[in-house]
Design a protein around this motif. Sequence first.
Motif, mmCIF file in Angstrom:
data_model
loop_
_atom_site.group_PDB
_atom_site.id
_atom_site.type_symbol
_atom_site.label_atom_id
_atom_site.label_comp_id
_atom_site.label_asym_id
_atom_site.label_seq_id
_atom_site.Cartn_x
_atom_site.Cartn_y
_atom_site.Cartn_z
ATOM 1 N N UNK A 197 0.842 -1.188 0.000
ATOM 2 C CA UNK A 197 0.000 0.000 0.000
ATOM 3 C C UNK A 197 0.879 1.240 0.000
ATOM 4 N N UNK A 198 0.482 2.244 -0.757
ATOM 5 C CA UNK A 198 1.239 3.490 -0.887
ATOM 6 C C UNK A 198 0.334 4.650 -0.500
ATOM 7 N N UNK A 199 0.792 5.462 0.436
ATOM 8 C CA UNK A 199 0.004 6.628 0.822
ATOM 9 C C UNK A 199 0.169 7.729 -0.231
ATOM 10 N N UNK A 200 -0.958 8.208 -0.742
ATOM 11 C CA UNK A 200 -0.945 9.329 -1.681
ATOM 12 C C UNK A 200 -1.383 10.586 -0.947
ATOM 13 N N UNK A 201 -0.481 11.130 -0.168
ATOM 14 C CA UNK A 201 -0.852 12.226 0.736
ATOM 15 C C UNK A 201 -1.179 13.532 0.020
ATOM 16 N N UNK A 202 -0.602 13.773 -1.143
ATOM 17 C CA UNK A 202 -0.929 15.002 -1.872
ATOM 18 C C UNK A 202 -2.383 15.019 -2.323
ATOM 19 N N UNK A 203 -2.803 13.935 -2.968
ATOM 20 C CA UNK A 203 -4.185 13.863 -3.444
ATOM 21 C C UNK A 203 -5.164 13.812 -2.280
ATOM 22 N N UNK A 204 -4.775 13.113 -1.220
ATOM 23 C CA UNK A 204 -5.655 13.020 -0.062
ATOM 24 C C UNK A 204 -5.865 14.397 0.579
ATOM 25 N N UNK A 205 -4.786 15.146 0.749
ATOM 26 C CA UNK A 205 -4.896 16.482 1.336
ATOM 27 C C UNK A 205 -5.771 17.391 0.474
ATOM 28 N N UNK A 206 -5.635 17.230 -0.837
ATOM 29 C CA UNK A 206 -6.457 18.035 -1.746
ATOM 30 C C UNK A 206 -7.930 17.695 -1.573
ATOM 31 N N UNK A 207 -8.249 16.402 -1.496
ATOM 32 C CA UNK A 207 -9.652 16.002 -1.358
ATOM 33 C C UNK A 207 -10.217 16.428 -0.003
ATOM 34 N N UNK A 226 -3.582 14.912 8.659
ATOM 35 C CA UNK A 226 -3.595 13.627 7.962
ATOM 36 C C UNK A 226 -3.442 12.440 8.901
ATOM 37 N N UNK A 227 -3.251 12.689 10.191
ATOM 38 C CA UNK A 227 -2.978 11.591 11.110
ATOM 39 C C UNK A 227 -4.084 10.538 11.163
ATOM 40 N N UNK A 228 -5.359 10.915 11.175
ATOM 41 C CA UNK A 228 -6.385 9.865 11.185
ATOM 42 C C UNK A 228 -6.290 8.926 9.979
ATOM 43 N N UNK A 229 -6.054 9.500 8.796
ATOM 44 C CA UNK A 229 -5.960 8.683 7.589
ATOM 45 C C UNK A 229 -4.707 7.814 7.598
ATOM 46 N N UNK A 230 -3.586 8.398 7.980
ATOM 47 C CA UNK A 230 -2.348 7.624 8.044
ATOM 48 C C UNK A 230 -2.495 6.462 9.023
ATOM 49 N N UNK A 231 -3.105 6.740 10.166
ATOM 50 C CA UNK A 231 -3.286 5.702 11.167
ATOM 51 C C UNK A 231 -4.211 4.593 10.712
ATOM 52 N N UNK A 232 -5.297 4.938 10.033
ATOM 53 C CA UNK A 232 -6.223 3.934 9.524
ATOM 54 C C UNK A 232 -5.524 2.975 8.560
ATOM 55 N N UNK A 233 -4.751 3.540 7.642
ATOM 56 C CA UNK A 233 -4.080 2.711 6.644
ATOM 57 C C UNK A 233 -2.988 1.847 7.267
ATOM 58 N N UNK A 234 -2.272 2.401 8.247
ATOM 59 C CA UNK A 234 -1.264 1.622 8.953
ATOM 60 C C UNK A 234 -1.886 0.437 9.671
ATOM 61 N N UNK A 235 -2.989 0.673 10.365
ATOM 62 C CA UNK A 235 -3.678 -0.411 11.052
ATOM 63 C C UNK A 235 -4.101 -1.494 10.070
ATOM 64 N N UNK A 236 -4.653 -1.073 8.941
ATOM 65 C CA UNK A 236 -5.113 -2.037 7.940
ATOM 66 C C UNK A 236 -3.961 -2.854 7.383
ATOM 67 N N UNK A 254 12.716 15.033 9.206
ATOM 68 C CA UNK A 254 11.700 15.048 10.259
ATOM 69 C C UNK A 254 10.490 14.206 9.870
ATOM 70 N N UNK A 255 10.073 14.313 8.608
ATOM 71 C CA UNK A 255 8.897 13.554 8.178
ATOM 72 C C UNK A 255 9.214 12.063 8.071
ATOM 73 N N UNK A 256 10.429 11.716 7.646
ATOM 74 C CA UNK A 256 10.839 10.308 7.617
ATOM 75 C C UNK A 256 10.862 9.730 9.028
ATOM 76 N N UNK A 257 11.382 10.496 9.964
ATOM 77 C CA UNK A 257 11.436 10.019 11.347
ATOM 78 C C UNK A 257 10.030 9.809 11.900
ATOM 79 N N UNK A 258 9.122 10.722 11.561
ATOM 80 C CA UNK A 258 7.738 10.565 12.001
ATOM 81 C C UNK A 258 7.122 9.298 11.407
#
Length: 281
Positions: A139-149, A161-171, A195-199
């Motif tokens: 699975x690949x997070x498409x954060x640019x398109x997600x933020x736009x939507x 974006x934390x709720x979305x990132x967390x949902x996908x990680x759990x899945x 910083x974002x890589x570490x997060x």
Amino acid sequence: MSRPFRSVLYIPASKERALEKARELAADAIIFDLEDAVAPDEKVAARATLSRFLAEVDYGPRLRIVRINGFDTEWGRGDALHFGALAGVDAILVPKVDGPADLDAVAALTGKPLWAMLETAKGMLNAGAIAGHGRLEGMVMGTNDLAKELGSRFRADRMPLQPALGLCLLAAKAEGRVIVDGVYNAFKDEAGLRAECEQGRDMGFDGKTLVHPLQLPVANEIFAPSPDEVTLARRQIAAYAEARAAGQGVAVLDGKIVENLHVAGAEAVLAKAEAIAALAE
């Protein structure tokens, strides 16, 4: 995870120079992009260009993933049929996956492993069902398109974006799928990327998608076990083995309890370090 996915680099399928250079880059995987990185009037030519490179160029141990166009475009089905039958392709990345049906449509045209772009609100709500698809590998997070939507604003901490990132990680973790974080757009901003890589690493992502080769060293460093982590993992395994030999259920190392769950984590650290070392051979 039998191979590392620290760095997953997007390469435009229409750019011959980039396709040539990619075989020398220290990326764990390459996404050859026919979708966002290719203009509509270049789509057909890009398909032919990418086919030629995949047939003629040795990309070494890098996983070769092709991101096709969506089936809502005139190119999507043709992309899936063509690259789904090409020997030089390891996996097909399906864009804007809203649910399992989007994967079913591509799976009907190819036997290749599938990867899913998670970049829509519907995709977030259906992440569990998507991750559970029998043909899905990653699975690949498409954060640019997600933020736009979502209409969310950029923040360095990515709080919107934390709720979305967390949902996908759990899945992904529930189904044992590879999951890589979204891109960091400012490719010359090393501090921001770090910083974002570490997060992402601390959250549990396996690696990060990248938009430029300059970003490779940081991602490869951050998503690899550090020498200190490798040393600690070995010490934890040894301490637990010694405790078990003495009839104890837990060990104490540096004033901290070491249980079997810590040993499992330590073994995963060593396995990842070994897989990374094997790529360099």
